[in-house]
Design a protein around this motif. Structure first.
Motif, short mmCIF file in Angstrom:
data_model
loop_
_atom_site.label_atom_id
_atom_site.label_comp_id
_atom_site.label_asym_id
_atom_site.label_seq_id
_atom_site.Cartn_x
_atom_site.Cartn_y
_atom_site.Cartn_z
N GLY A 416 10.35 15.72 -50.19
CA GLY A 416 11.69 16.27 -50.20
C GLY A 416 12.52 15.75 -49.04
O GLY A 416 13.72 15.45 -49.19
N LEU A 419 13.66 12.27 -49.81
CA LEU A 419 14.81 12.30 -50.71
C LEU A 419 16.11 12.51 -49.95
O LEU A 419 17.12 11.83 -50.20
N LEU A 438 20.65 16.75 -54.43
CA LEU A 438 19.31 16.22 -54.67
C LEU A 438 18.25 17.31 -54.73
O LEU A 438 17.31 17.23 -55.52
N ASP A 439 18.37 18.31 -53.88
CA ASP A 439 17.39 19.40 -53.87
C ASP A 439 17.29 20.07 -55.24
O ASP A 439 16.24 20.54 -55.65
N THR A 441 17.51 18.77 -58.09
CA THR A 441 16.77 17.97 -59.07
C THR A 441 15.31 17.78 -58.66
O THR A 441 14.55 17.11 -59.37
N TYR A 442 14.93 18.36 -57.54
CA TYR A 442 13.57 18.18 -57.04
C TYR A 442 12.80 19.49 -56.95
O TYR A 442 11.82 19.71 -57.70
N TRP A 443 13.19 20.39 -56.08
CA TRP A 443 12.42 21.60 -55.81
C TRP A 443 12.18 22.48 -57.05
O TRP A 443 11.06 22.97 -57.24
N ARG A 445 11.51 21.79 -59.92
CA ARG A 445 10.53 21.21 -60.85
C ARG A 445 9.10 21.24 -60.31
O ARG A 445 8.20 20.67 -60.92
N THR A 481 8.19 13.42 -59.65
CA THR A 481 9.39 14.25 -59.55
C THR A 481 10.34 13.71 -58.51
O THR A 481 11.56 13.66 -58.71
N ALA A 482 9.81 13.29 -57.37
CA ALA A 482 10.65 12.73 -56.32
C ALA A 482 11.30 11.43 -56.77
O ALA A 482 12.51 11.22 -56.56
N SER A 484 11.88 10.46 -59.83
CA SER A 484 12.85 10.76 -60.88
C SER A 484 14.16 11.25 -60.27
O SER A 484 15.25 10.84 -60.69
N ALA A 485 14.06 12.12 -59.27
CA ALA A 485 15.26 12.61 -58.60
C ALA A 485 15.99 11.48 -57.90
O ALA A 485 17.23 11.40 -57.92
#
Length: 535
Positions: A416, A419, A438-439, A441-443, A445, A481-482, A484-485
């Motif tokens: 994170g 990112l 950005l957070d 689209t990351y956390w 998931r 996930t990272a 992808s974000a």
């Protein structure tokens, strides 16, 4: 506004507590039915997460007093019974049943009749998202001139919630006292172990209770819920520590009095007086049982020495699973008391160890709270989160497990952070204004995958094999996930063709960082597992 002597709203029998039954149907029940039918109900479900937590705390106080479980054998008997027997409750209510009337003129429930000499204000004062005066929230913009009428059921729920979660700040003056401290539950995430039925949930969270023997810890023979105490007298509110667990569960943080009137064929609450109540002067780490605690860390990430353990609190976006070490795992004697999970989990672990609970079970750890503004006087958001609590992990007492879970959480944190640097480094180079998002689209998931990690680790523990497969799957999910974000950000960040090379450079750097984080993660995992095998 009047207070009519003939009006009654008995919280034992009137329908006011919002619940969900085992078929998923919402309903409202009184306290008596809530307990006696708890095997047929799924859970308490307030209109906000703080309300749900406050109602559970109230019911747990009543449960402890009416159905006090003093030994594990008694707990097992309660667990194996199909339902709660009526006799203990009726015996308790024979002495205190008159204490549950919302509108009683002599001792209204959770209220202070001495406030009758103060002019009531709108009952919207009870509801954080119905802001009045200067108490502006993000939810609503009700003004003092707006007329609000509440049904007794709704008013009772907000009364209980206010006592547990009212923010600090200036209240109606009472004997010259205007300022009030935060109600205790604002300082923590309220942790509840949830079972398949409400009865199971009550038993999971009902600690062995014997005030004469000081059970649970810090409970004295003087312990009692607020409705058993004498009516608060006129005068300046006092300051004191808790007398025990049920005292804290029903802590009178405010002196409140509702006013009501007839509205057609029904009774409505049309006003409220809220003044400062009893200030809690104890230490939550010693008194509070529905919370997890951790050693605070400094800017260098190292634990602060000689600083008391602090309660885990909920934060927006980043899930409570990030505190799974403190929430789920037993403390290590050699660690210098760096964390402390809720005592209910220690009790569940002991019960499973002694064969009174299935060792392959997994329960839900639900955490409730609210977010306040910087001045700690206004509610900004309601918060609720959950994490699975596999019994196999609750029973584990080795340091390696805590290290593995902590390493898994650190991987998510580090990815994170990478990112955030991806965007900030790009914006700095282009001298552009940072754009947040950005957070988001990351956390969000990660929680489900982390739950699968905990379940997988628990299964590995039961089967006496390494947790490698579950940890590998987690690392892959975090990395995917990272990335992808990061890719979504790259697609949206470009404003023209000249940006493409700059973006590509930063994305490549980010991908390399994520790959390095995953490699380091696997090295740490192998090291921990090797140390465990050698030990």
């Amino acid at each position: 506004m009047t207070r009519e002597a003939a009006t009654s709203f008995d919280l034992l029998t009137e329908r006011w507590i919002p619940v969900i039954d085992r078929n998923g149907t919402p309903d409202k029940v009184g306290l008596r039915r809530l307990l006696l039918d708890s095997h047929m109900l799924r859970r308490i479900s307030g209109s906000t997460s703080p309300m749900t937590a406050a109602l559970y705390r109230l019911v747990l106080a009543l449960f402890h007093r009416a159905y006090a479980v003093t030994t594990e054998v008694e707990w097992k008997d309660r667990w194996e019974a199909e339902s709660l027997p009526a006799e203990p409750l009726e015996q308790y209510l024979a002495e205190f049943g008159d204490r549950f009337d919302l509108f009683d003129t002599r001792r209204p429930f959770l209220q202070c009749p001495a406030l009758a000499r103060i002019a009531p204000q709108t009952p919207a004062k009870l509801i954080p998202h119905r802001a009045v005066g200067n108490n502006v929230t993000l939810f609503d913009h009700t003004t003092v001139s707006d007329i609000t009428l509440l049904g007794p059921d709704e008013a009772a729920c907000w009364l209980v919630t206010t006592q547990a979660f009212d923010p600090g700040g200036t209240k109606t003056p009472y004997e010259g006292v205007r300022s009030s401290k935060l109600a205790p539950c604002n300082r923590l995430g309220v942790v509840l172990v949830e079972g398949d039925t409400l009865l199971q949930t009550l038993l999971f969270n009902a600690l062995l209770y014997d005030p004469e023997l000081h059970k649970p810890r810090k409970t004295t023979p003087d312990d009692a819920p607020v409705w058993e105490a004498t009516v608060p007298p006129p005068g300046i509110p006092d300051k004191r520590p808790a007398r025990g667990w049920t005292d804290l569960l029903t802590w009178p943080s405010r002196r409140i009095l509702l006013s009501h009137r007839r509205d057609g064929d029904t009774t409505k609450v049309d006003g409220v007086v809220i003044t400062p109540g009893v200030e809690f002067t104890g230490e939550l780490v010693h008194d509070e049982k529905m919370a997890a605690f951790r050693q605070p860390t400094g800017t260098n990430g190292k634990p602060k020495k000689d600083v008391p353990l602090q309660p885990i609190r909920l934060a927006p976006l980043r899930g409570v699973w990030r505190h799974s070490v403190e929430l789920l795992l037993a403390d290590q004697p050699g660690e210098g008391r760096s964390r402390m999970r809720p005592p209910a989990l220690d009790q569940i672990a002991r019960l499973a160890e002694r064969g009174r609970l299935p060792q392959d079970a997994s329960y839900t750890l639900r955490v409730f709270g609210q977010l306040l503004n910087k001045e700690q006087s206004v509610v900004v958001d309601y918060l609720e989160d959950a994490v699975p609590a596999p019994v196999a992990l609750l029973r584990a007492e080795d340091l390696v497990l805590a290290t593995l879970v902590g390493t898994a959480i650190a991987l998510a944190d580090d990815a994170g952070a990478a990112l955030r640097h991806l965007e900030s480094d790009y914006r700095e180079e282009r001298r552009a204004k940072p754009v947040s998002g950005l957070d988001l689209t990351y956390w969000p998931r990660l929680p489900n995958a982390f739950g699968e990690l905990l379940e997988g680790m628990a299964t590995a523990r039961r089967e006496r094999r390494p947790e490698t497969d579950a940890l590998t799957a987690w690392a892959e999910h975090v990395a995917d996930t990272a990335r992808s974000a990061g890719n979504r950000w790259a697609q949206s960040a470009s404003t023209d063709g000249r940006d493409l090379l700059v973006i590509a450079k930063h994305v490549e750097k980010f991908d390399n960082i994520v790959a390095k984080l995953v490699r380091t993660f696997h090295v740490k995992v192998r090291g921990s597992l090797t140390k465990e095998q050698d030990g």
